[in-house]
Every structure is written in C-alpha cells, then in structure tokens.
Design a protein around this motif. Structure first.
Motif, PDB file in Angstrom:
ATOM      1  N   SER A  45       0.846  -1.192   0.000  1.00  0.00           N
ATOM      2  CA  SER A  45       0.000   0.000   0.000  1.00  0.00           C
ATOM      3  C   SER A  45       0.880   1.240   0.000  1.00  0.00           C
ATOM      4  O   SER A  45       1.882   1.292   0.723  1.00  0.00           O
ATOM      5  CB  SER A  45      -0.900   0.030   1.249  1.00  0.00           C
ATOM      6  OG  SER A  45      -1.806  -1.049   1.237  1.00  0.00           O
ATOM      7  N   ARG A  46       0.517   2.223  -0.812  1.00  0.00           N
ATOM      8  CA  ARG A  46       1.254   3.484  -0.853  1.00  0.00           C
ATOM      9  C   ARG A  46       0.282   4.642  -0.859  1.00  0.00           C
ATOM     10  O   ARG A  46      -0.855   4.520  -1.332  1.00  0.00           O
ATOM     11  CB  ARG A  46       2.149   3.550  -2.098  1.00  0.00           C
ATOM     12  CG  ARG A  46       3.186   2.438  -2.173  1.00  0.00           C
ATOM     13  CD  ARG A  46       4.045   2.559  -3.419  1.00  0.00           C
ATOM     14  NE  ARG A  46       4.904   1.390  -3.594  1.00  0.00           N
ATOM     15  CZ  ARG A  46       5.705   1.198  -4.635  1.00  0.00           C
ATOM     16  NH1 ARG A  46       5.749   2.099  -5.611  1.00  0.00           N
ATOM     17  NH2 ARG A  46       6.441   0.110  -4.721  1.00  0.00           N
ATOM     18  N   LEU A  47       0.724   5.764  -0.337  1.00  0.00           N
ATOM     19  CA  LEU A  47      -0.098   6.967  -0.354  1.00  0.00           C
ATOM     20  C   LEU A  47      -0.116   7.542  -1.759  1.00  0.00           C
ATOM     21  O   LEU A  47       0.929   7.726  -2.380  1.00  0.00           O
ATOM     22  CB  LEU A  47       0.450   7.996   0.646  1.00  0.00           C
ATOM     23  CG  LEU A  47       0.398   7.554   2.111  1.00  0.00           C
ATOM     24  CD1 LEU A  47       1.191   8.509   2.988  1.00  0.00           C
ATOM     25  CD2 LEU A  47      -1.047   7.464   2.597  1.00  0.00           C
ATOM     26  N   ALA A  54       2.188  14.906   0.000  1.00  0.00           N
ATOM     27  CA  ALA A  54       2.555  15.035   1.412  1.00  0.00           C
ATOM     28  C   ALA A  54       3.666  14.058   1.781  1.00  0.00           C
ATOM     29  O   ALA A  54       4.598  14.397   2.523  1.00  0.00           O
ATOM     30  CB  ALA A  54       1.324  14.801   2.294  1.00  0.00           C
ATOM     31  N   ASN A  55       3.574  12.840   1.258  1.00  0.00           N
ATOM     32  CA  ASN A  55       4.583  11.818   1.546  1.00  0.00           C
ATOM     33  C   ASN A  55       5.949  12.236   1.011  1.00  0.00           C
ATOM     34  O   ASN A  55       6.976  12.064   1.670  1.00  0.00           O
ATOM     35  CB  ASN A  55       4.142  10.491   0.924  1.00  0.00           C
ATOM     36  CG  ASN A  55       4.939   9.310   1.446  1.00  0.00           C
ATOM     37  OD1 ASN A  55       5.598   9.387   2.483  1.00  0.00           O
ATOM     38  ND2 ASN A  55       4.886   8.207   0.712  1.00  0.00           N
ATOM     39  N   ILE A  79      -5.017   4.848   5.087  1.00  0.00           N
ATOM     40  CA  ILE A  79      -4.363   6.115   4.758  1.00  0.00           C
ATOM     41  C   ILE A  79      -3.970   6.864   6.028  1.00  0.00           C
ATOM     42  O   ILE A  79      -2.846   7.370   6.146  1.00  0.00           O
ATOM     43  CB  ILE A  79      -5.284   6.994   3.880  1.00  0.00           C
ATOM     44  CG1 ILE A  79      -5.375   6.415   2.462  1.00  0.00           C
ATOM     45  CG2 ILE A  79      -4.778   8.442   3.827  1.00  0.00           C
ATOM     46  CD1 ILE A  79      -6.340   7.154   1.559  1.00  0.00           C
ATOM     47  N   GLU A  80      -4.898   6.939   6.997  1.00  0.00           N
ATOM     48  CA  GLU A  80      -4.597   7.631   8.264  1.00  0.00           C
ATOM     49  C   GLU A  80      -3.402   6.987   8.966  1.00  0.00           C
ATOM     50  O   GLU A  80      -2.489   7.681   9.425  1.00  0.00           O
ATOM     51  CB  GLU A  80      -5.824   7.589   9.176  1.00  0.00           C
ATOM     52  CG  GLU A  80      -6.938   8.517   8.735  1.00  0.00           C
ATOM     53  CD  GLU A  80      -8.078   8.541   9.740  1.00  0.00           C
ATOM     54  OE1 GLU A  80      -8.430   9.640  10.217  1.00  0.00           O
ATOM     55  OE2 GLU A  80      -8.629   7.461  10.040  1.00  0.00           O
ATOM     56  N   ARG A  81      -3.411   5.664   9.024  1.00  0.00           N
ATOM     57  CA  ARG A  81      -2.337   4.946   9.711  1.00  0.00           C
ATOM     58  C   ARG A  81      -0.987   5.193   9.023  1.00  0.00           C
ATOM     59  O   ARG A  81       0.016   5.486   9.683  1.00  0.00           O
ATOM     60  CB  ARG A  81      -2.662   3.445   9.730  1.00  0.00           C
ATOM     61  CG  ARG A  81      -1.599   2.571  10.383  1.00  0.00           C
ATOM     62  CD  ARG A  81      -1.981   1.102  10.314  1.00  0.00           C
ATOM     63  NE  ARG A  81      -2.199   0.644   8.956  1.00  0.00           N
ATOM     64  CZ  ARG A  81      -1.229   0.334   8.102  1.00  0.00           C
ATOM     65  NH1 ARG A  81       0.045   0.456   8.464  1.00  0.00           N
ATOM     66  NH2 ARG A  81      -1.517  -0.097   6.884  1.00  0.00           N
ATOM     67  N   HIS A  84       0.254   8.927   9.465  1.00  0.00           N
ATOM     68  CA  HIS A  84       0.778   9.215  10.800  1.00  0.00           C
ATOM     69  C   HIS A  84       2.137   8.546  11.009  1.00  0.00           C
ATOM     70  O   HIS A  84       3.029   9.113  11.647  1.00  0.00           O
ATOM     71  CB  HIS A  84      -0.226   8.760  11.861  1.00  0.00           C
ATOM     72  CG  HIS A  84      -1.495   9.562  11.838  1.00  0.00           C
ATOM     73  ND1 HIS A  84      -2.678   9.100  12.349  1.00  0.00           N
ATOM     74  CD2 HIS A  84      -1.751  10.796  11.323  1.00  0.00           C
ATOM     75  CE1 HIS A  84      -3.621  10.014  12.172  1.00  0.00           C
ATOM     76  NE2 HIS A  84      -3.088  11.047  11.544  1.00  0.00           N
ATOM     77  N   ARG A  85       2.290   7.329  10.466  1.00  0.00           N
ATOM     78  CA  ARG A  85       3.568   6.630  10.595  1.00  0.00           C
ATOM     79  C   ARG A  85       4.687   7.386   9.877  1.00  0.00           C
ATOM     80  O   ARG A  85       5.846   7.339  10.285  1.00  0.00           O
ATOM     81  CB  ARG A  85       3.430   5.220  10.017  1.00  0.00           C
ATOM     82  CG  ARG A  85       4.547   4.272  10.467  1.00  0.00           C
ATOM     83  CD  ARG A  85       4.342   2.881   9.935  1.00  0.00           C
ATOM     84  NE  ARG A  85       4.549   2.814   8.498  1.00  0.00           N
ATOM     85  CZ  ARG A  85       3.760   2.142   7.667  1.00  0.00           C
ATOM     86  NH1 ARG A  85       2.704   1.507   8.109  1.00  0.00           N
ATOM     87  NH2 ARG A  85       4.022   2.113   6.375  1.00  0.00           N
TER      88      ARG A  85
END
Length: 313
Positions: A45-47, A54-55, A79-81, A84-85
């Motif tokens: 999974s990637r943003l 943002a990433n 996405i939230e997790r 934040h990581r």
C-alpha cells in the motif's frame, strides 16, 4: 551546500487516495478467458494523489499537513495509519463515499490491470463551509499552500477560489497541480504545474511536446486566465517555466525512465519545499527536475530522501 527542508511547512489540500500494488508472476493463460493468470507474491500500500505529495514532502524532510476527504472504510483507516507513521499531519473530512483507491496488479514488470474504487466527491454545503473555516486557520500558519487537484471532486470551484483568495490575504504562496478544463478556479495562483496533455485539455486540442508550441499555448492560457506562471512538465523533455517575464526550458535529469507514476507529485513537493526554503524560482525548478529524475527510475508512486536529492544535485 546541502539542502535542508526541516523548517519548511507546507499545507496540502486535495484528492486523497490510496495506491494498492499486487505483485506476482505470470506463468500461464487462463482457460476461462484469454487473460494472464497472476500468482500474487506480495502486496503493498502506498499513499497516492494529494497524499503522495505530502509523503514526498516529509520524505524530503519537510513538515506536511494534509487535508482532504476519506470514507468510513478500511482504506481510509489505512491512509490515516500510513500518514501518521510517516509523520504527516492529517485533517480529513469523513464522507459516506468510499475512499478513492487504485489497485494495480503487476505481473513481472508489466502492469496487467488497474481496479479503481471511487465516486465523484460532492461535499454538502454545510460540511464544505465548516471545512473552509478550519482551512482558513491552517493557511494562516502556512507559508506555502499546495492544491493537488486530481479531478475527483474535492477541489470544487467554490473551495478552490476560497483557498486561493484566503492564501493571498495571508501572503501564502499557492502552487496548483491542475486537472480538467475549468481553470477559472485557479485564478490568482502563483504557479500551476500542468503536463503536456493537461495543456491540450485546457486549450481544446492536442499540444506537441515542442518548445515553440508549448510556449505559445502556455502564454495563451496565462493571458486567458490571468495567471502568473506555468511550469509545464514534459516527460522525457524535462520541464518549461513560462510567464510573461521569462521562458526557461530545462532538459530532463533522468537518463532512464521506468515509471512516471507520481512523478508530478514529486515535482510539486520538491518545488514547494525549495521555494519555501528561499530558493529562487529557477533554482527551485532545477531541484524539482532532479527530484523527478530520481523517482521515475522507481516502480509506482515513489518518493526520494533528502540524501538522494543532495547526492543527485
């Protein structure tokens, strides 16, 4: 001198997405239909979308605050997790629509199919007005605002106009990664970063990836919409800065292009950080060009570190 973006605060507002990758091997064709059978080995999974901007910003050492919409679903929580990581601050509107997700199945090094989960987003007026009030507070504390428009509905004309007018009132720089044919909503932005296809979309006919034609079309668009400048990303031909004051063509940094997915996000991220750190526009563009040259050598929506950027510079 080594670049350092640790003190650079960027606010990103746009279409938040999740990119899913399923990597596997293709060893036979299905007996049910003439399609390859992909035996999945790993998944990732990637943003994506505005999240990828943002990433990229946090990967380069900057401070990113990401605003957009996600659904009440597993993909939204993912996405939230992940955000934040990675040290990204988030301010999300929760909607009844699904979180925008693009799932890609890759056999060997070839993308076999992409599966999209999405509905066009339409925020209720009350939700949008409350969101705008909150965004106005965030803009006050942000020297640079990035509007990441993927045409999925978050960046409506009302919201976009509000964002740019509010930013101008606070002296906040506005960089727009555009989509679609309605560029009235981008009026007043400091810099817009279309690719060649998007130039054609707005002008109403295909545009050849040649200096003279890019210049003519870009200047016509700038005049038509009262814009300050365009930074046209041109794939293997690099990028071009065009305004009424100057025209600058910068050849591509990369000698090998493996995957252009998300390269535009990297350009916007590096450009916004460089400008926020005090770099002149021409130098900021060269930095963004080098950053893009690094990520196109990677598979999928990728990022680069500040160490990679400094080494390549």
């Amino acid at each position: 001198m080594k670049l350092n973006f640790n003190d650079c605060k960027i606010l990103i507002v746009g279409d938040v997405m999740l990119d899913k990758y399923y990597f596997g091997k293709v060893e036979r064709i299905s007996p049910e239909a003439p399609v390859p059978i992909v035996n999945i080995v790993t998944e990732e999974s990637r943003l994506g979308g505005a999240s990828n901007v943002a990433n990229n910003i946090t990967s380069l050492g900057g401070q990113a605050t990401l605003c957009g919409a996600i659904g009440h679903d597993f993909f939204g929580k993912e996405i939230e997790r992940m955000a934040h990581r990675k040290g990204i601050k988030t301010d999300f509107v929760k909607t009844e629509q699904p979180t925008i997700t693009k799932a890609r199945v890759i056999g060997g090094r070839q993308q076999i199919v992409r599966i999209d989960y999405e509905q066009h987003l339409e925020l209720p007026d009350k939700t949008r007005e409350d969101f705008q009030t909150h965004l106005a507070e965030l803009i006050q504390d942000s020297p640079t605002l990035v509007i990441s428009d993927y045409g999925k509905g978050m960046i409506s004309e009302k919201l976009c106009t509000f964002l740019i007018q509010t930013a101008k009132g606070h002296g906040t720089r506005v960089i727009v990664d555009p989509k679609g044919q309605n560029w009235k909503k981008y009026a007043g932005a400091d810099l817009i970063t279309p690719n060649v296809k998007e130039l054609g979309d707005i002008i109403g006919h295909p545009v050849k990836n040649e200096d003279r034609e890019i210049e003519e079309v870009a200047l016509e668009i700038i005049h038509c919409y009262g814009l300050s400048a365009l930074l046209v990303t041109r794939s293997e031909k690099g990028m071009s800065l065009i305004s009424n004051q100057e025209i600058l063509h910068i050849p591509t940094h990369s000698q090998e292009v493996f995957d252009v997915s998300g390269a535009g996000d990297t350009v916007v991220a590096a450009l916004s950080l460089a400008l926020t750190s005090g770099q002149e526009i021409t130098n900021a563009i060269r930095i963004a060009n080098v950053a893009a040259g690094v990520v196109v050598k990677k598979i999928g929506t990728a990022t680069l570190s500040i160490e990679e950027l400094n080494d390549n510079l």
